[in-house]
Design a protein around this motif. Structure first.
Motif, PDB file in Angstrom:
ATOM      1  N   ARG A 134       1.340  26.188  10.349  1.00 33.07           N
ATOM      2  CA  ARG A 134       0.076  26.391   9.638  1.00 33.07           C
ATOM      3  C   ARG A 134       0.340  26.288   8.142  1.00 33.07           C
ATOM      4  N   ALA A 135      -0.613  25.720   7.423  1.00 38.14           N
ATOM      5  CA  ALA A 135      -0.459  25.564   5.977  1.00 38.14           C
ATOM      6  C   ALA A 135      -1.777  25.895   5.290  1.00 38.14           C
ATOM      7  N   MET A 136      -1.676  26.396   4.066  1.00 32.78           N
ATOM      8  CA  MET A 136      -2.851  26.650   3.242  1.00 32.78           C
ATOM      9  C   MET A 136      -2.535  26.316   1.788  1.00 32.78           C
ATOM     10  N   ILE A 137      -3.404  25.498   1.208  1.00 31.38           N
ATOM     11  CA  ILE A 137      -3.251  25.100  -0.185  1.00 31.38           C
ATOM     12  C   ILE A 137      -4.470  25.573  -0.958  1.00 31.38           C
ATOM     13  N   THR A 138      -4.249  26.216  -2.071  1.00 27.79           N
ATOM     14  CA  THR A 138      -5.304  26.644  -2.991  1.00 27.79           C
ATOM     15  C   THR A 138      -4.975  26.073  -4.369  1.00 27.79           C
ATOM     16  N   GLU A 180     -20.370  24.032   7.595  1.00 34.44           N
ATOM     17  CA  GLU A 180     -20.427  25.120   8.555  1.00 34.44           C
ATOM     18  C   GLU A 180     -19.680  26.333   7.986  1.00 34.44           C
ATOM     19  N   ASP A 181     -19.963  27.503   8.523  1.00 34.27           N
ATOM     20  CA  ASP A 181     -19.218  28.702   8.118  1.00 34.27           C
ATOM     21  C   ASP A 181     -17.824  28.656   8.747  1.00 34.27           C
ATOM     22  N   LEU A 182     -16.787  28.718   7.917  1.00 35.38           N
ATOM     23  CA  LEU A 182     -15.415  28.578   8.395  1.00 35.38           C
ATOM     24  C   LEU A 182     -14.564  29.765   7.960  1.00 35.38           C
ATOM     25  N   ARG A 183     -13.531  30.041   8.756  1.00 37.71           N
ATOM     26  CA  ARG A 183     -12.530  31.032   8.410  1.00 37.71           C
ATOM     27  C   ARG A 183     -11.216  30.320   8.107  1.00 37.71           C
ATOM     28  N   PHE A 184     -10.379  30.955   7.275  1.00 42.50           N
ATOM     29  CA  PHE A 184      -9.094  30.375   6.890  1.00 42.50           C
ATOM     30  C   PHE A 184      -7.983  31.400   7.101  1.00 42.50           C
ATOM     31  N   PRO A 185      -7.713  31.802   8.338  1.00 40.32           N
ATOM     32  CA  PRO A 185      -6.688  32.826   8.583  1.00 40.32           C
ATOM     33  C   PRO A 185      -5.287  32.312   8.267  1.00 40.32           C
ATOM     34  N   PHE A 186      -4.534  33.109   7.553  1.00 40.18           N
ATOM     35  CA  PHE A 186      -3.164  32.718   7.209  1.00 40.18           C
ATOM     36  C   PHE A 186      -2.341  33.954   6.916  1.00 40.18           C
ATOM     37  N   ASN A 187      -1.246  34.119   7.657  1.00 36.91           N
ATOM     38  CA  ASN A 187      -0.352  35.256   7.450  1.00 36.91           C
ATOM     39  C   ASN A 187       1.058  34.848   7.855  1.00 36.91           C
ATOM     40  N   ILE A 188       1.978  34.812   6.907  1.00 36.19           N
ATOM     41  CA  ILE A 188       3.355  34.414   7.197  1.00 36.19           C
ATOM     42  C   ILE A 188       4.014  35.472   8.074  1.00 36.19           C
ATOM     43  N   PRO A 189       4.521  35.089   9.248  1.00 33.89           N
ATOM     44  CA  PRO A 189       5.155  36.069  10.149  1.00 33.89           C
ATOM     45  C   PRO A 189       6.381  36.707   9.495  1.00 33.89           C
ATOM     46  N   SER A 190       6.627  37.944   9.835  1.00 34.11           N
ATOM     47  CA  SER A 190       7.790  38.651   9.290  1.00 34.11           C
ATOM     48  C   SER A 190       9.075  38.106   9.905  1.00 34.11           C
ATOM     49  N   GLY A 191      10.147  38.154   9.142  1.00 32.57           N
ATOM     50  CA  GLY A 191      11.446  37.720   9.632  1.00 32.57           C
ATOM     51  C   GLY A 191      11.743  36.250   9.465  1.00 32.57           C
ATOM     52  N   ASN A 210      11.183  28.983  12.491  1.00 32.13           N
ATOM     53  CA  ASN A 210      11.122  30.298  11.832  1.00 32.13           C
ATOM     54  C   ASN A 210      11.356  30.187  10.326  1.00 32.13           C
ATOM     55  N   GLN A 211      10.624  29.253   9.697  1.00 26.07           N
ATOM     56  CA  GLN A 211      10.752  29.034   8.261  1.00 26.07           C
ATOM     57  C   GLN A 211       9.379  29.091   7.605  1.00 26.07           C
ATOM     58  N   TYR A 212       9.381  29.378   6.293  1.00 25.17           N
ATOM     59  CA  TYR A 212       8.121  29.359   5.554  1.00 25.17           C
ATOM     60  C   TYR A 212       8.368  28.936   4.109  1.00 25.17           C
ATOM     61  N   PHE A 213       7.295  28.473   3.457  1.00 29.38           N
ATOM     62  CA  PHE A 213       7.333  28.169   2.024  1.00 29.38           C
ATOM     63  C   PHE A 213       6.152  28.855   1.376  1.00 29.38           C
ATOM     64  N   ASP A 214       6.383  29.444   0.215  1.00 29.37           N
ATOM     65  CA  ASP A 214       5.325  30.126  -0.531  1.00 29.37           C
ATOM     66  C   ASP A 214       5.615  29.912  -2.011  1.00 29.37           C
ATOM     67  N   GLY A 215       4.883  28.994  -2.616  1.00 32.84           N
ATOM     68  CA  GLY A 215       5.173  28.680  -4.015  1.00 32.84           C
ATOM     69  C   GLY A 215       4.057  27.874  -4.660  1.00 32.84           C
ATOM     70  N   ASP A 216       4.421  27.115  -5.695  1.00 28.98           N
ATOM     71  CA  ASP A 216       3.435  26.323  -6.425  1.00 28.98           C
ATOM     72  C   ASP A 216       3.552  24.855  -6.032  1.00 28.98           C
ATOM     73  N   TYR A 217       3.065  23.964  -6.896  1.00 25.66           N
ATOM     74  CA  TYR A 217       3.023  22.544  -6.566  1.00 25.66           C
ATOM     75  C   TYR A 217       4.312  21.800  -6.908  1.00 25.66           C
TER      76      TYR A 217
END
Length: 260
Positions: free
Chosen positions: A93-97, A239-250, A109-116
Motif C-alpha cells: 500500500r502507498a500514499m502520496i501527499t 464519490e466519497d472515498l477513504r484513504f486508510p494507511f497505517n505502517i505495520p509495526s516491526g 516486511n519493509q516500508y518507506f516514509d519520507g519526502d520526494y
C-alpha cells in the motif's frame, strides 16, 4: 541509480495511476496549422482536471530483461491532496501527499516514509506532488507558463519544445488535437544516458472529464530498459472515498541508500 536495482520502488512510486459509465475517445482530431504555442498552452490549461475524487481498478504489466509480470491494484485520488494505492489483499500500500511519500510491503516486511527525494533521485528530475498527479491523469509534467515554447506538429499531435535548449534535460511534449491532453511526454538526459517516455494511447470521457484509459511508460538508463503498461479497467469520480494507511509495526525502513 541503476534501473535494475530500482524497479521495485519505481513501480510503487510511479504506477500509482489512476464504476460509472465511460466513453472511449480515439483522439482523431484535426491539426490546426495556425495554432500558436500560446494558444495550445491556454487550451491545455482549460482542460485541466476538475474532479474532486477519483477511483479506479488498474491492470499493470511490467517488462524487464525479457520477463513480464502482471498486477492488479486499486487507486484512489483526492485531487491536489492524496494519491493512494493498494495491491490485492493489501499486501502493498502507498500514499502520496504534497509533502510526504509513504508505502509498505507486507511480503518483504519493509516500508518507506519520507519526502520526494527518493522519486526525484530515481527519475533524475526534481518531482513534487503536482507533477506525479499530472503524469497519472495525462497532463503536462511541467508548468508550461514557466518557459517559452516552440510549436510544431506531426500527423497526429501538436508538439511543444522549449525555445531555450537545456543541455541537461531535453523535453518533448505531444498534445492530442481532440482534447488537448497529452499524447506523449518525453524527457532525455543525454549526459546521464537516461530517457523517460510516457505515452497515453487512449482516453475516456467520464462526466465531462477526459482521463487516460491506457498508459505506457518506458524508462531507459544506459543499457537497461523498463516497460510498464497501465490499463484503467474501471473509473469513477466524485464519490466519497477513504484513504486508510497505517505502517505495520516491526517492519524494516527503506532508506535512499537501500534503494541504490
Amino acid at each position: 541509480m541503476k534501473l535494475l536495482k530500482a524497479t521495485y520502488l519505481f513501480v510503487l512510486a510511479v504506477v500509482l495511476v489512476s464504476c460509472g459509465t465511460s466513453r472511449r475517445i480515439n483522439g482523431d482530431g484535426t491539426i490546426d496549422e495556425r495554432l500558436t504555442a500560446k494558444q495550445l498552452i491556454k487550451e491545455s490549461a482549460r482542460q485541466e482536471a476538475k474532479f474532486k475524487t477519483l477511483q479506479a481498478k488498474v491492470k499493470i504489466d511490467i517488462t524487464q530483461d525479457g520477463k513480464e509480470q502482471g498486477y492488479s491494484v486499486t487507486l484512489r485520488m483526492e485531487r491536489n491532496k492524496t494519491i493512494w494505492i493498494s495491491a490485492t489483499l493489501g499486501l502493498a500500500r502507498a500514499m502520496i501527499t504534497p509533502d510526504r511519500v509513504q508505502f509498505y510491503d507486507k511480503i518483504n516486511n519493509q516500508y518507506f516514509d519520507g519526502d520526494y527525494s527518493l522519486l526525484s533521485d530515481l527519475l533524475g528530475i526534481e518531482l513534487n506532488f503536482k507533477q506525479v498527479q499530472s503524469l497519472l491523469i495525462g497532463e503536462p509534467l511541467f508548468n508550461l507558463k514557466d518557459a517559452e515554447y516552440t510549436i510544431s506538429n506531426n500527423e497526429t499531435s501538436y508538439i511543444l519544445t522549449p525555445k531555450t535548449e537545456d543541455p541537461l534535460l531535453e523535453l518533448f511534449l505531444l498534445f492530442n488535437p481532440s482534447h488537448f491532453k497529452m499524447d506523449s511526454q518525453q524527457l532525455a538526459q543525454p549526459l546521464k544516458k537516461r530517457f523517460l517516455e510516457m505515452d497515453y494511447t487512449n482516453y475516456q470521457a467520464i462526466e465531462n472529464e477526459v482521463l487516460p484509459q491506457t498508459l505506457k511508460i518506458i524508462a531507459v538508463e544506459e543499457n537497461e530498459e523498463l516497460n510498464i503498461a497501465l490499463e484503467y479497467k474501471s473509473l469513477s469520480i466524485n464519490e466519497d472515498l477513504r484513504f486508510p494507511f497505517n505502517i505495520p509495526s516491526g517492519f524494516e525502513e527503506i532508506t535512499l541508500d537501500d534503494a541504490k
